[in-house]
Write a protein that holds these residues in place. Structure first.
Motif, mmCIF file in Angstrom:
data_model
loop_
_atom_site.group_PDB
_atom_site.id
_atom_site.type_symbol
_atom_site.label_atom_id
_atom_site.label_comp_id
_atom_site.label_asym_id
_atom_site.label_seq_id
_atom_site.Cartn_x
_atom_site.Cartn_y
_atom_site.Cartn_z
ATOM 1 N N TYR A 72 15.174 -7.206 -12.843
ATOM 2 C CA TYR A 72 13.804 -6.783 -12.532
ATOM 3 C C TYR A 72 13.703 -5.259 -12.507
ATOM 4 C CZ TYR A 72 12.292 -11.549 -11.469
ATOM 5 O OH TYR A 72 11.950 -12.874 -11.565
ATOM 6 N N ARG A 73 14.781 -4.600 -12.168
ATOM 7 C CA ARG A 73 14.809 -3.133 -12.209
ATOM 8 C C ARG A 73 14.492 -2.627 -13.619
ATOM 9 N NH1 ARG A 73 17.299 1.562 -9.972
ATOM 10 N NH2 ARG A 73 17.874 0.377 -8.126
ATOM 11 N N VAL A 74 15.034 -3.286 -14.619
ATOM 12 C CA VAL A 74 14.805 -2.865 -16.003
ATOM 13 C C VAL A 74 13.316 -2.944 -16.344
ATOM 14 C CG1 VAL A 74 15.300 -3.373 -18.424
ATOM 15 C CG2 VAL A 74 17.112 -3.578 -16.712
ATOM 16 N N LEU A 75 12.653 -4.023 -15.920
ATOM 17 C CA LEU A 75 11.229 -4.168 -16.215
ATOM 18 C C LEU A 75 10.408 -3.060 -15.559
ATOM 19 C CD1 LEU A 75 10.743 -8.040 -15.868
ATOM 20 C CD2 LEU A 75 11.298 -6.705 -17.902
ATOM 21 N N ILE A 76 10.731 -2.721 -14.316
ATOM 22 C CA ILE A 76 10.013 -1.657 -13.614
ATOM 23 C C ILE A 76 10.231 -0.315 -14.310
ATOM 24 C CG2 ILE A 76 9.887 -0.350 -11.454
ATOM 25 C CD1 ILE A 76 10.613 -2.962 -10.004
ATOM 26 N N VAL A 126 4.213 4.063 -0.606
ATOM 27 C CA VAL A 126 5.560 3.536 -0.359
ATOM 28 C C VAL A 126 5.429 2.051 -0.032
ATOM 29 C CG1 VAL A 126 7.663 3.742 1.006
ATOM 30 C CG2 VAL A 126 6.283 5.787 0.516
ATOM 31 N N MET A 127 6.067 1.206 -0.842
ATOM 32 C CA MET A 127 5.894 -0.241 -0.729
ATOM 33 C C MET A 127 7.198 -0.934 -0.375
ATOM 34 S SD MET A 127 4.642 -2.853 -3.718
ATOM 35 C CE MET A 127 4.442 -4.614 -3.426
ATOM 36 N N THR A 128 7.137 -1.823 0.604
ATOM 37 C CA THR A 128 8.252 -2.698 0.929
ATOM 38 C C THR A 128 8.072 -4.013 0.180
ATOM 39 O OG1 THR A 128 8.529 -1.747 3.137
ATOM 40 C CG2 THR A 128 9.474 -3.928 2.762
ATOM 41 N N VAL A 129 9.046 -4.367 -0.632
ATOM 42 C CA VAL A 129 8.973 -5.569 -1.460
ATOM 43 C C VAL A 129 9.200 -6.813 -0.603
ATOM 44 C CG1 VAL A 129 10.044 -6.838 -3.369
ATOM 45 C CG2 VAL A 129 9.764 -4.341 -3.507
ATOM 46 N N GLU A 130 8.287 -7.773 -0.728
ATOM 47 C CA GLU A 130 8.457 -9.060 -0.062
ATOM 48 C C GLU A 130 8.753 -10.166 -1.068
ATOM 49 O OE1 GLU A 130 4.942 -9.555 2.290
ATOM 50 O OE2 GLU A 130 5.642 -8.143 3.837
ATOM 51 N N GLU A 131 8.124 -10.098 -2.223
ATOM 52 C CA GLU A 131 8.467 -11.039 -3.303
ATOM 53 C C GLU A 131 8.189 -10.403 -4.651
ATOM 54 O OE1 GLU A 131 6.322 -14.700 -3.161
ATOM 55 O OE2 GLU A 131 4.361 -13.767 -3.391
ATOM 56 N N MET A 132 8.997 -10.820 -5.615
ATOM 57 C CA MET A 132 8.937 -10.245 -6.955
ATOM 58 C C MET A 132 9.323 -11.323 -7.957
ATOM 59 S SD MET A 132 11.273 -7.058 -8.357
ATOM 60 C CE MET A 132 10.417 -5.902 -7.303
ATOM 61 N N TYR A 133 8.540 -11.435 -9.030
ATOM 62 C CA TYR A 133 8.905 -12.401 -10.058
ATOM 63 C C TYR A 133 8.178 -12.095 -11.359
ATOM 64 C CZ TYR A 133 4.648 -14.674 -8.252
ATOM 65 O OH TYR A 133 3.372 -14.936 -7.802
ATOM 66 N N PHE A 134 8.797 -12.480 -12.470
ATOM 67 C CA PHE A 134 8.167 -12.260 -13.762
ATOM 68 C C PHE A 134 7.167 -13.376 -14.038
ATOM 69 C CE2 PHE A 134 11.383 -15.252 -15.235
ATOM 70 C CZ PHE A 134 10.738 -15.931 -16.263
ATOM 71 N N GLN A 135 6.134 -13.031 -14.774
ATOM 72 C CA GLN A 135 5.130 -14.006 -15.204
ATOM 73 C C GLN A 135 5.399 -14.330 -16.666
ATOM 74 O OE1 GLN A 135 2.516 -15.134 -13.158
ATOM 75 N NE2 GLN A 135 1.886 -16.564 -14.745
ATOM 76 N N CYS A 136 5.325 -15.602 -17.014
ATOM 77 C CA CYS A 136 5.596 -15.982 -18.399
ATOM 78 C C CYS A 136 4.564 -15.354 -19.331
ATOM 79 C CB CYS A 136 5.623 -17.494 -18.559
ATOM 80 S SG CYS A 136 3.986 -18.257 -18.575
ATOM 81 N N ALA A 137 4.841 -15.391 -20.621
ATOM 82 C CA ALA A 137 4.085 -14.613 -21.605
ATOM 83 C C ALA A 137 2.791 -15.257 -22.078
ATOM 84 C CB ALA A 137 4.983 -14.346 -22.817
ATOM 85 N N ARG A 138 2.414 -16.417 -21.555
ATOM 86 C CA ARG A 138 1.258 -17.119 -22.114
ATOM 87 C C ARG A 138 -0.015 -16.261 -22.139
ATOM 88 N NH1 ARG A 138 3.651 -21.424 -19.276
ATOM 89 N NH2 ARG A 138 4.329 -23.148 -20.617
ATOM 90 N N VAL A 179 11.811 -16.169 -8.195
ATOM 91 C CA VAL A 179 11.246 -15.351 -7.120
ATOM 92 C C VAL A 179 12.359 -14.684 -6.322
ATOM 93 C CG1 VAL A 179 9.799 -15.330 -5.055
ATOM 94 C CG2 VAL A 179 9.244 -16.875 -6.966
ATOM 95 N N ALA A 180 12.277 -13.355 -6.194
ATOM 96 C CA ALA A 180 13.257 -12.579 -5.430
ATOM 97 C C ALA A 180 12.543 -11.839 -4.307
ATOM 98 C CB ALA A 180 13.974 -11.580 -6.327
ATOM 99 N N ASP A 181 13.277 -11.512 -3.252
ATOM 100 C CA ASP A 181 12.697 -10.739 -2.147
ATOM 101 C C ASP A 181 13.141 -9.286 -2.190
ATOM 102 O OD1 ASP A 181 15.356 -10.917 -1.436
ATOM 103 O OD2 ASP A 181 14.989 -11.795 0.543
ATOM 104 N N ARG A 182 13.603 -8.865 -3.367
ATOM 105 C CA ARG A 182 14.121 -7.505 -3.531
ATOM 106 C C ARG A 182 14.113 -7.178 -5.025
ATOM 107 N NH1 ARG A 182 17.694 -11.262 -3.700
ATOM 108 N NH2 ARG A 182 19.549 -11.141 -5.009
ATOM 109 N N VAL A 183 14.446 -5.946 -5.348
ATOM 110 C CA VAL A 183 14.573 -5.539 -6.748
ATOM 111 C C VAL A 183 15.951 -5.957 -7.249
ATOM 112 C CG1 VAL A 183 14.502 -3.636 -8.387
ATOM 113 C CG2 VAL A 183 13.067 -3.555 -6.337
ATOM 114 N N THR A 184 15.999 -6.923 -8.142
ATOM 115 C CA THR A 184 17.266 -7.363 -8.723
ATOM 116 C C THR A 184 17.601 -6.461 -9.915
ATOM 117 O OG1 THR A 184 16.230 -8.883 -10.299
ATOM 118 C CG2 THR A 184 16.699 -9.738 -8.077
ATOM 119 N N PRO A 185 18.839 -6.498 -10.404
ATOM 120 C CA PRO A 185 19.202 -5.644 -11.549
ATOM 121 C C PRO A 185 18.313 -5.850 -12.777
ATOM 122 C CG PRO A 185 21.188 -6.441 -10.479
ATOM 123 C CD PRO A 185 20.042 -7.155 -9.822
#
Length: 203
Positions: free
Chosen positions: A33-37, A139-151, A25-31
């Motif tokens: 997570y940027r790729v996924l977006i 326009v969205m301010t990021v509060e939390e960001m995380y990947f969901q597993c593939a199940r 879980v991140a509170d910003r766009v990490t490098p």
């Protein structure tokens, strides 16, 4: 029926998340997570308003959700049916959630935060496609960001071309509209004309 009504009851059933479920879980766009977006052409947008909850599909060219900075995402509101359910909700309750899908990938990306609707002319112009600007930008301010597993993707076999549903086995939009309107809207003519109408009004 045994209804689960407390957090304690949930924890008794499920236990607690492991490290892999929490450290991501991140509170910003990490490098990463940027790729996924940037690779995603499709997002589900969840909003909340006085009338209840709403979840709206948003699709465009990959990377259509712009990363303005590590805390800010921008998404054009392209042409649609003018119901404006999501926008109506956002102007009254800024809480939003995004779920990014990437064709062929099991990973999804979840983003929660707060948003507002902008009609700033220069911002709208920066999102032009084929010379056409969106009428607004979320326009969205990021509060939390995380990947969901593939199940979920693996269980559904979502990207398997052999599992695609034959469109001929589904009701068409025209048929649904006709049924819901006692044949005053929709029908075969609606379905026949829709592809060309969509082509002319895509942006």
């Amino acid at each position: 029926m045994s209804v689960v009504e407390t957090i304690e009851q949930l924890e008794a059933i499920y236990g607690f998340p492991n490290d892999a479920s929490t450290v991501k879980v991140a509170d910003r766009v990490t490098p990463l997570y940027r790729v996924l977006i940037e690779k995603s052409p499709f997002v589900s947008l969840a909003t909340s308003g006085p009338e209840g909850l709403d979840c709206s599909p948003r699709g465009d060219l990959p990377g259509f959700v712009r990363i303005h900075d590590e805390k800010t995402l921008m998404m054009p509101d392209r042409r649609g049916n003018n119901r404006c359910d999501s926008l109506r909700n956002i102007v009254r309750d800024p809480r939003v959630g995004l779920l990014f899908l990437i064709p062929g990938s099991g990973s999804t990306l979840r983003v929660n935060g707060r948003a507002y609707v902008s009609a700033e002319p220069e911002l709208l112009a920066s999102f032009k496609m084929e010379g056409k600007a969106p009428r607004t930008v979320i326009v969205m301010t990021v509060e939390e960001m995380y990947f969901q597993c593939a199940r979920a993707i693996v269980r559904s076999d979502l990207w398997n071309p052999e599992k695609r549903v034959d469109p001929k086995t589904l009701p068409t939009p025209g048929e649904i509209l006709a049924e819901m309107s006692d044949n005053t809207v929709g029908g075969e003519k609606y379905d026949r004309e829709w592809p060309e109408r969509a082509r002319q009004t895509m942006w």
